[in-house]
Design a protein around this motif. Structure first.
Motif, short mmCIF file in Angstrom:
data_model
loop_
_atom_site.label_atom_id
_atom_site.label_comp_id
_atom_site.label_asym_id
_atom_site.label_seq_id
_atom_site.Cartn_x
_atom_site.Cartn_y
_atom_site.Cartn_z
N LYS A 68 0.85 -1.19 0.00
CA LYS A 68 0.00 0.00 0.00
C LYS A 68 0.88 1.24 0.00
O LYS A 68 1.86 1.31 0.75
N ILE A 69 0.52 2.18 -0.83
CA ILE A 69 1.29 3.42 -0.93
C ILE A 69 1.40 4.09 0.43
O ILE A 69 2.48 4.54 0.82
N SER A 70 0.32 4.14 1.17
CA SER A 70 0.30 4.81 2.47
C SER A 70 1.20 4.15 3.50
O SER A 70 1.54 4.76 4.51
N GLU A 71 1.63 2.92 3.23
CA GLU A 71 2.49 2.19 4.16
C GLU A 71 3.90 1.97 3.60
O GLU A 71 4.68 1.21 4.17
N THR A 72 4.21 2.63 2.49
CA THR A 72 5.48 2.40 1.79
C THR A 72 6.20 3.73 1.59
O THR A 72 5.58 4.73 1.24
N THR A 73 7.51 3.74 1.80
CA THR A 73 8.28 4.96 1.55
C THR A 73 8.41 5.18 0.05
O THR A 73 8.28 4.23 -0.75
N LEU A 74 8.68 6.41 -0.34
CA LEU A 74 8.86 6.70 -1.77
C LEU A 74 10.00 5.88 -2.34
O LEU A 74 9.88 5.30 -3.41
N SER A 75 11.11 5.79 -1.63
CA SER A 75 12.25 5.05 -2.17
C SER A 75 11.90 3.59 -2.38
O SER A 75 12.30 3.01 -3.39
N ASP A 76 11.14 2.98 -1.49
CA ASP A 76 10.70 1.59 -1.70
C ASP A 76 9.69 1.51 -2.84
O ASP A 76 9.73 0.58 -3.66
N LEU A 77 8.80 2.48 -2.92
CA LEU A 77 7.78 2.48 -3.98
C LEU A 77 8.43 2.57 -5.36
O LEU A 77 7.97 1.97 -6.32
N LEU A 78 9.54 3.30 -5.44
CA LEU A 78 10.23 3.47 -6.72
C LEU A 78 10.94 2.19 -7.20
O LEU A 78 11.44 2.15 -8.32
N THR A 79 10.95 1.15 -6.38
CA THR A 79 11.54 -0.12 -6.82
C THR A 79 10.53 -0.95 -7.63
O THR A 79 10.91 -1.95 -8.24
N TYR A 80 9.26 -0.53 -7.64
CA TYR A 80 8.22 -1.27 -8.37
C TYR A 80 8.06 -0.75 -9.78
O TYR A 80 8.23 0.44 -10.05
N ASP A 81 7.71 -1.66 -10.67
CA ASP A 81 7.49 -1.33 -12.08
C ASP A 81 5.99 -1.18 -12.32
O ASP A 81 5.23 -2.11 -12.11
N PHE A 82 5.58 -0.01 -12.74
CA PHE A 82 4.18 0.30 -12.97
C PHE A 82 3.79 0.19 -14.45
O PHE A 82 2.68 0.55 -14.82
N GLY A 83 4.70 -0.27 -15.30
CA GLY A 83 4.41 -0.31 -16.72
C GLY A 83 4.49 -1.68 -17.37
O GLY A 83 3.98 -1.88 -18.47
N LYS A 84 5.12 -2.63 -16.69
CA LYS A 84 5.36 -3.95 -17.30
C LYS A 84 4.07 -4.61 -17.79
O LYS A 84 4.04 -5.22 -18.86
#
Length: 168
Positions: A68-84
């Motif tokens: 969940k975005i609300s439970e994740t830091t930006l730096s951790d969130l940036l490790t995910y791929d939103f386009g694959k």
């Protein structure tokens, strides 16, 4: 209105999707605002990133309810791929500042910010500063209601504030 734009062929709320929406004539572009656990504003409709078919760094689809975005830091969130999922590997979650900067570069567009969460007075102030920095204080719309809408309206008296009205 480019609503989470052009979601049919491109990853929603990506710069690619906003560009396509602009190219086909949309001049009002919607970004849903979520807040990371460390206070960064990002564009994403749902708090659960599995709903936009995000993938982890191993190339595995994120299971429902696990990130969940609300439970994740930006730096951790940036490790995910939103386009694959749509064939555009390497797309990261879009930050609100990058969305506003992109809109400014397009020219002749009106950003619409849908506040998916209550961000509080400090975040409203930060958001207002970004809006002013990118020159949208007289050309921006918000989807919000209640106390937060009053804060925004006071800070940006020329903005448009409303809430979605659905009809059957």
């Amino acid at each position: 209105l480019g609503w989470r734009p052009y979601t049919g062929n491109l990853p929603e709320q990506s710069l690619l999707a906003y560009q396509k929406a602009y190219d086909i004539g949309h001049r009002i572009l919607l970004c849903d605002i979520r807040i990371t656990s460390d206070g960064y504003m990002v564009c994403c409709h749902d708090d659960d990133i599995s709903k936009v078919h995000a993938y982890d760094s191993n190339g595995t689809a994120v299971p429902s309810g696990t990130v969940k975005i609300s439970e994740t830091t930006l730096s951790d969130l940036l490790t995910y791929d939103f386009g694959k999922y749509k064939g555009y590997e390497g797309l990261k979650v879009l930050q609100i500042e990058d969305f506003l900067k992109y809109c400014k570069n397009l020219g002749e567009v009106t950003p619409v910010l849908e506040m998916k969460v209550s961000v509080g007075e400090e975040k409203v102030s930060e958001l207002v500063s970004l809006i002013k920095e990118y020159g949208f204080e007289n050309n921006i719309m918000f989807v919000d209601s209640g106390e937060q809408a009053q804060l925004i309206g006071t800070a940006l008296p020329n903005c448009t504030i409303g809430d979605w009205v659905y009809t059957l």
